[in-house]
Design a protein around this motif. Sequence first.
Motif, short mmCIF file in Angstrom:
data_model
loop_
_atom_site.label_atom_id
_atom_site.label_comp_id
_atom_site.label_asym_id
_atom_site.label_seq_id
_atom_site.Cartn_x
_atom_site.Cartn_y
_atom_site.Cartn_z
N ALA A 122 0.81 -1.22 0.00
CA ALA A 122 0.00 0.00 0.00
C ALA A 122 0.84 1.26 0.00
N PHE A 123 0.26 2.31 -0.58
CA PHE A 123 0.73 3.69 -0.40
C PHE A 123 -0.21 4.36 0.61
N CYS A 124 0.35 4.97 1.63
CA CYS A 124 -0.42 5.84 2.52
C CYS A 124 0.02 7.27 2.21
N LEU A 125 -0.87 8.05 1.61
CA LEU A 125 -0.52 9.38 1.12
C LEU A 125 -1.13 10.46 2.00
N PHE A 126 -0.32 11.47 2.33
CA PHE A 126 -0.74 12.50 3.27
C PHE A 126 -0.56 13.88 2.64
N THR A 127 -1.28 14.84 3.19
CA THR A 127 -1.23 16.20 2.66
C THR A 127 -0.21 17.07 3.38
N SER A 128 0.45 16.54 4.42
CA SER A 128 1.51 17.30 5.09
C SER A 128 2.48 16.34 5.75
N TYR A 129 3.70 16.81 5.97
CA TYR A 129 4.72 15.99 6.62
C TYR A 129 4.32 15.68 8.06
N SER A 130 3.75 16.65 8.75
CA SER A 130 3.40 16.42 10.16
C SER A 130 2.36 15.32 10.29
N GLN A 131 1.35 15.31 9.40
CA GLN A 131 0.34 14.26 9.45
C GLN A 131 0.95 12.91 9.08
N MET A 132 1.84 12.90 8.10
CA MET A 132 2.51 11.66 7.71
C MET A 132 3.28 11.06 8.89
N LYS A 133 4.08 11.89 9.55
CA LYS A 133 4.90 11.40 10.66
C LYS A 133 4.04 10.96 11.84
N ASP A 134 2.96 11.70 12.11
CA ASP A 134 2.06 11.35 13.21
C ASP A 134 1.43 9.98 12.98
N GLN B 170 -9.94 26.61 -5.07
CA GLN B 170 -9.50 25.66 -4.05
C GLN B 170 -10.08 24.26 -4.24
N VAL B 171 -11.38 24.16 -4.52
CA VAL B 171 -11.97 22.84 -4.74
C VAL B 171 -11.43 22.19 -6.01
N PRO B 172 -11.42 22.88 -7.17
CA PRO B 172 -10.88 22.23 -8.37
C PRO B 172 -9.43 21.79 -8.21
N GLN B 173 -8.62 22.61 -7.55
CA GLN B 173 -7.22 22.23 -7.33
C GLN B 173 -7.13 20.95 -6.50
N ALA B 174 -7.95 20.84 -5.48
CA ALA B 174 -7.95 19.64 -4.64
C ALA B 174 -8.48 18.42 -5.39
N VAL B 175 -9.47 18.63 -6.24
CA VAL B 175 -10.03 17.53 -7.04
C VAL B 175 -8.94 16.92 -7.92
N LEU B 176 -8.19 17.76 -8.63
CA LEU B 176 -7.15 17.25 -9.51
C LEU B 176 -6.05 16.53 -8.72
N ALA B 177 -5.73 17.05 -7.54
CA ALA B 177 -4.72 16.41 -6.70
C ALA B 177 -5.19 15.02 -6.25
N LEU B 178 -6.46 14.90 -5.85
CA LEU B 178 -6.99 13.60 -5.43
C LEU B 178 -7.00 12.62 -6.60
N LYS B 179 -7.38 13.09 -7.78
CA LYS B 179 -7.37 12.22 -8.95
C LYS B 179 -5.95 11.72 -9.24
N GLN B 180 -4.97 12.58 -9.05
CA GLN B 180 -3.59 12.16 -9.25
C GLN B 180 -3.18 11.10 -8.23
N GLY B 181 -3.51 11.33 -6.97
CA GLY B 181 -3.15 10.37 -5.92
C GLY B 181 -3.78 9.01 -6.16
N PHE B 182 -5.07 8.99 -6.43
CA PHE B 182 -5.76 7.74 -6.69
C PHE B 182 -5.27 7.09 -7.98
N GLY B 183 -4.76 7.90 -8.90
CA GLY B 183 -4.28 7.38 -10.17
C GLY B 183 -3.06 6.49 -10.06
N ARG B 184 -2.43 6.43 -8.87
CA ARG B 184 -1.28 5.55 -8.69
C ARG B 184 -1.68 4.08 -8.71
N LEU B 185 -2.96 3.77 -8.43
CA LEU B 185 -3.35 2.40 -8.13
C LEU B 185 -3.53 1.52 -9.37
N ILE B 186 -4.41 1.90 -10.27
CA ILE B 186 -4.75 1.05 -11.41
C ILE B 186 -3.96 1.53 -12.62
#
Length: 714
Positions: A542-554, A644-660
């Motif tokens: 699995a990839f566990c993907l985070f939006t910040s270093y602090s959340q990743m480390k926590d 802000q919403v469109p930018q986040a939408v494209l980022a989520l699509k990119q992250g999920f795009g790693r899988l298939i």
Amino acid sequence: MGKRQAATSRKREKSDVAEAIASSERVYSSLEDEVPSPQLDERVREERYEEDFREEPARPSENGNGGSAPTMQDVFGPGGLLERCMIGGYEHRPAQLEMAEAVHNAFTEKHHAVVEAGTGTGKTLAYLLPAICSGRRVVISTATKSLQEQLYQKDIPFLQKHFAPELKVAVMKGRSNFLCRVKAHQMADQPMLKGLEEIDAFRQINDWAKLTETGDRAELTFLSDDSDLWMRLDARRDTCSGQKCPEFNQCFVTAMHQRAKNADLIIVNHHLFFADLALKQDDFGSILPEYSAVVFDEAHEMEDVASDYFGRQISNYRFDELARDVDQTLRTLRLGSAALLRKTQRIRERSREFFDSFPPRDGRFPFTGPERAAFVEHNREAYDALATSLKGLETEFAALTQKPEELTRLARRSFEIRQELSFLFESNEKNFVYWYERRNKGVFIAATPIDVSRILRERLFETFDTVVLTSATLTVGGRFEYIRQRVGLDHTKERSLPPEFDWAHQALLYTPRTIPDVRNPGFGAAAADEIVNLLGLSQGRAFCLFTSYSQMKDLFERVRNRVDFPLLLQGTAPRSVLLERFKNTPGAVLFATASFWQGIDVPGEQLSCVIVDRLPFAVPSDPIVAARVSALQEEGRNPFAEFQVPQAVLALKQGFGRLIRTKTDRGVLALLDSRIERMPYGKIFLESLPRYATTHDLQDVERFFQSGKKSQRA
């Protein structure tokens, strides 16, 4: 006998294919003088090369229309040229044909095109073949150097073998990617090496330099990404003497530029392309030879990269590198007088004193006009001393009776840094947001355009008649408005292609029903529970993907002692090393942030689950984000809905795009952010994602993985 006839038939078909593609002869305009490419992260200005590489006069095509080329249906259709030259290895894809026709129309009818094409479409061939058939010189701009290499080493040889044997292709990269022969000779004559490891690395580089045709450091697999030795050997123009260099005709950069001038296709990355566009804007010449059309692959990154190259930046590293390069050049030229060495030492001291004045906390912070004025006033002595130390070096060089070209260039570089320093602290141009960042040992001061759409509209889309944008992530809610507004693309033809994957059977989207809001103090513990449960079902992988270093480390700390799978953490090794470890370690789990959200390809079972902790909204306090939000508000627009919403939408699509990544991949996507279900804007995210099967129940996740095991056994 039958086999011989079949082989002869296939050979004839391949010959017909090549002849059909090659029949479209190319007509090129004359080229302007060229300059060597700038060091990408410093936007160094330079005079043009004095010598003009001359091309032979272009040959006119027989019919004035580039000859008769095959249609895209002939190439990509059932039983077409692709299928005939890839016996048993090609499957007709309707979306690929549709994209090829859209790109072909853009080239022939001379208009812009935007094409969203998901993974599996085969979009590389769908834009390369129309580019070849167009009879035009086309620049292909990719997101990264690794994608450049993939195009050049995999796709181009295939096209040359089956379609266009005379096709000429050049890869262009920034000068820091190439070895400087003069520096290598100087280091051999006057060893300036640190320890046995550097001595061994230099010996290998020296041996390689005698054999390589390109001088591209990508060939040196043993060299680390941040090699200090390579920085002292590369062909950055800061210390380049241009045509006065005794190795100019044998220079690897000279050879790269010559190949580009003779090429049909020029493969660059976005950084080099926008560095070139920025140079042209300021009338400092150009890096790329003349071209008439551009294809941007991974076009969703255009705004961010363009913002970097149309902005300004200095850092403490630039001052340190200037002092280091001056010292090294003076030693090489045997001009290192005590007075000159004192000047470089003074630059180091004044730079350290000035940059130490910035607050010690890491992060990126706004640096408004009043704040910059107050900072300079409070640190006036350090600011003036830093500028004076640069001026003193320039004056010392000017007083020398002997002025080698290397020192002239270093003096110019010092002058340019002084100009940048003055702009960043004393200007107040309205379209820039000013900010500073402290990152580890580095302090960066920058001015970034708030809006690059006007620049790109004027310099790119109104200058060239054909620009093609393509990516797997360009639409928000099925529409292209966001990307068009951000890059200034007003008139274009759009196409969102149907998916090649069976999303409903290949991917399951899991969103837990009862998890606390991401802003709730209890979210971290609940998210850790979800991750542990999901990893147990996916058996790691699995990839566990985070939006910040602090959340990743926590979350990493919360999970690490609760699972038995090998855990990898971003920051503990270079990105490429972590990726290789993940691919080669059974059951591995990677905890990572932004740099792993896109451009990563791990097909097969090794990556069977992607977990995203929260919707990837940009940090609202980031100076660039805040400035862009404020600019939209001043125009009476809704920045949350439009930016802000469109930018986040494209980022989520990119992250999920790693899988298939292939038609046989299967896996689970997990989003641990309940806002996608609770908030009105969540609907936009769901509408923008592929049509995955969805669930709120971990038992469905378990059944999904179990069904995958059964199908493999069958």
